[in-house]
Scaffold this motif. Structure first.
Motif, mmCIF file in Angstrom:
data_model
loop_
_atom_site.group_PDB
_atom_site.id
_atom_site.type_symbol
_atom_site.label_atom_id
_atom_site.label_comp_id
_atom_site.label_asym_id
_atom_site.label_seq_id
_atom_site.Cartn_x
_atom_site.Cartn_y
_atom_site.Cartn_z
ATOM 1 N N TRP A 12 0.788 -1.244 0.095
ATOM 2 C CA TRP A 12 -0.014 0.051 -0.059
ATOM 3 C C TRP A 12 0.956 1.239 -0.049
ATOM 4 O O TRP A 12 0.489 2.344 -0.565
ATOM 5 C CB TRP A 12 -1.123 -0.011 1.311
ATOM 6 C CG TRP A 12 -2.264 -0.932 0.769
ATOM 7 C CD1 TRP A 12 -2.448 -2.028 1.336
ATOM 8 C CD2 TRP A 12 -3.167 -0.473 -0.049
ATOM 9 N NE1 TRP A 12 -3.717 -2.504 0.708
ATOM 10 C CE2 TRP A 12 -4.137 -1.626 -0.229
ATOM 11 C CE3 TRP A 12 -3.225 0.443 -0.957
ATOM 12 C CZ2 TRP A 12 -5.049 -1.694 -0.903
ATOM 13 C CZ3 TRP A 12 -4.483 0.715 -1.771
ATOM 14 C CH2 TRP A 12 -5.433 -0.737 -1.639
ATOM 15 N N ALA A 15 1.969 1.731 -3.374
ATOM 16 C CA ALA A 15 0.473 2.128 -4.374
ATOM 17 C C ALA A 15 0.529 3.449 -4.161
ATOM 18 O O ALA A 15 0.112 4.243 -5.150
ATOM 19 C CB ALA A 15 -0.548 1.200 -3.970
ATOM 20 N N VAL A 66 -3.873 0.298 -8.934
ATOM 21 C CA VAL A 66 -3.095 -0.135 -7.559
ATOM 22 C C VAL A 66 -3.708 0.531 -6.538
ATOM 23 O O VAL A 66 -3.512 0.053 -5.355
ATOM 24 C CB VAL A 66 -1.499 0.771 -7.819
ATOM 25 C CG1 VAL A 66 -0.783 0.199 -8.796
ATOM 26 C CG2 VAL A 66 -1.670 2.270 -7.784
ATOM 27 N N LEU A 67 -4.852 1.345 -6.819
ATOM 28 C CA LEU A 67 -5.528 1.595 -5.510
ATOM 29 C C LEU A 67 -6.826 0.892 -5.056
ATOM 30 O O LEU A 67 -7.698 0.779 -4.015
ATOM 31 C CB LEU A 67 -6.225 3.065 -5.711
ATOM 32 C CG LEU A 67 -4.963 4.111 -5.844
ATOM 33 C CD1 LEU A 67 -5.355 5.602 -6.003
ATOM 34 C CD2 LEU A 67 -4.165 4.102 -4.332
ATOM 35 N N PRO A 69 -7.846 -2.850 -4.179
ATOM 36 C CA PRO A 69 -7.236 -4.083 -3.490
ATOM 37 C C PRO A 69 -7.274 -5.314 -4.531
ATOM 38 O O PRO A 69 -6.219 -5.950 -4.774
ATOM 39 C CB PRO A 69 -7.969 -4.643 -2.357
ATOM 40 C CG PRO A 69 -8.632 -3.059 -1.905
ATOM 41 C CD PRO A 69 -8.766 -2.469 -3.330
ATOM 42 N N GLN A 72 -4.558 -4.558 -7.467
ATOM 43 C CA GLN A 72 -3.505 -3.918 -7.056
ATOM 44 C C GLN A 72 -2.346 -4.737 -7.621
ATOM 45 O O GLN A 72 -1.358 -4.285 -8.325
ATOM 46 C CB GLN A 72 -3.233 -3.771 -5.552
ATOM 47 C CG GLN A 72 -2.069 -3.111 -5.216
ATOM 48 C CD GLN A 72 -1.952 -2.808 -3.819
ATOM 49 O OE1 GLN A 72 -1.920 -3.659 -3.009
ATOM 50 N NE2 GLN A 72 -2.190 -1.483 -3.230
ATOM 51 N N GLY A 75 -2.228 -3.751 -11.284
ATOM 52 C CA GLY A 75 -1.652 -2.556 -11.370
ATOM 53 C C GLY A 75 -0.157 -2.440 -11.195
ATOM 54 O O GLY A 75 0.598 -1.636 -11.873
ATOM 55 N N ILE A 120 5.201 -4.049 -5.101
ATOM 56 C CA ILE A 120 3.486 -4.652 -5.387
ATOM 57 C C ILE A 120 3.399 -5.797 -5.740
ATOM 58 O O ILE A 120 2.938 -6.837 -5.268
ATOM 59 C CB ILE A 120 2.655 -3.694 -5.929
ATOM 60 C CG1 ILE A 120 2.810 -2.178 -5.316
ATOM 61 C CG2 ILE A 120 1.319 -4.222 -6.285
ATOM 62 C CD1 ILE A 120 1.948 -1.187 -6.253
ATOM 63 N N ARG A 124 2.193 -9.309 -3.383
ATOM 64 C CA ARG A 124 1.218 -9.892 -3.931
ATOM 65 C C ARG A 124 1.201 -11.031 -4.750
ATOM 66 O O ARG A 124 0.431 -11.208 -5.696
ATOM 67 C CB ARG A 124 0.141 -8.604 -4.551
ATOM 68 C CG ARG A 124 -0.166 -7.841 -3.453
ATOM 69 C CD ARG A 124 -1.590 -7.008 -3.967
ATOM 70 N NE ARG A 124 -2.149 -5.955 -2.892
ATOM 71 C CZ ARG A 124 -3.244 -6.461 -2.031
ATOM 72 N NH1 ARG A 124 -3.730 -7.695 -1.935
ATOM 73 N NH2 ARG A 124 -3.594 -5.691 -1.315
#
Length: 150
Positions: A12, A15, A66-67, A69, A72, A75, A120, A124
């Motif tokens: 986050w 992001a 990216v904003l 969830p 993301q 993104g 990110i 993830r």
């Protein structure tokens, strides 16, 4: 705190950087010609305005991705692709690494933003693998090889 929540927190933060960076530069891309796109237009023959607006549009989409969830991870991958293009143009075209003669600020920001996209993706990674498993081309790459007996 578990490692999972630490990874998500770092994702986050990455992001937030990407969203800030892409949103900040929209003021230049959406309002008129820039030195960067003028030079790239002269070099490539692509008209400056459509080129600039296309990049602006991709950055807006990456910011949104990216904003959210659920998107993301994608993104982050999309950000890496956009910034790989920016890095390429800085290194391998007449644009150069330091077009504004300001200590290569744009180039450094492109490299850092690429790295934030990678953060990110790494944070993830299970979602990236899941996304890849849904795409037929990536499924073949990510799936373990199967041995067939004769």
């Amino acid at each position: 705190m578990t490692m999972h929540y630490i990874r998500l927190g770092v994702a986050w933060l990455a992001a937030a950087w990407i969203a800030f960076e892409f949103t900040w530069y929209q003021q230049y891309k959406l309002t008129g010609p820039t030195l960067v796109f003028e030079r790239l237009s002269e070099w490539s023959g692509i008209p400056e305005m459509p080129f600039r607006l296309f990049v602006a549009g991709m950055e807006i989409v990456a910011t949104i991705l990216v904003l959210i969830p659920r998107t993301q991870a994608f993104g982050g991958l999309f950000t890496m692709g956009i910034m790989a293009g920016a890095i390429f143009f800085h290194l391998f075209t007449p644009l150069g690494v330091d077009p504004y003669e300001d200590g290569a600020r744009l180039f450094k920001e492109a490299c850092f933003t690429f790295a934030m996209g990678a953060v990110i993706v790494l944070a993830r990674w299970p979602e990236v693998l899941s996304l890849g498993a849904k795409l037929p081309v990536l499924r073949r790459i990510l799936a373990p090889t199967q041995q067939h007996s004769a």
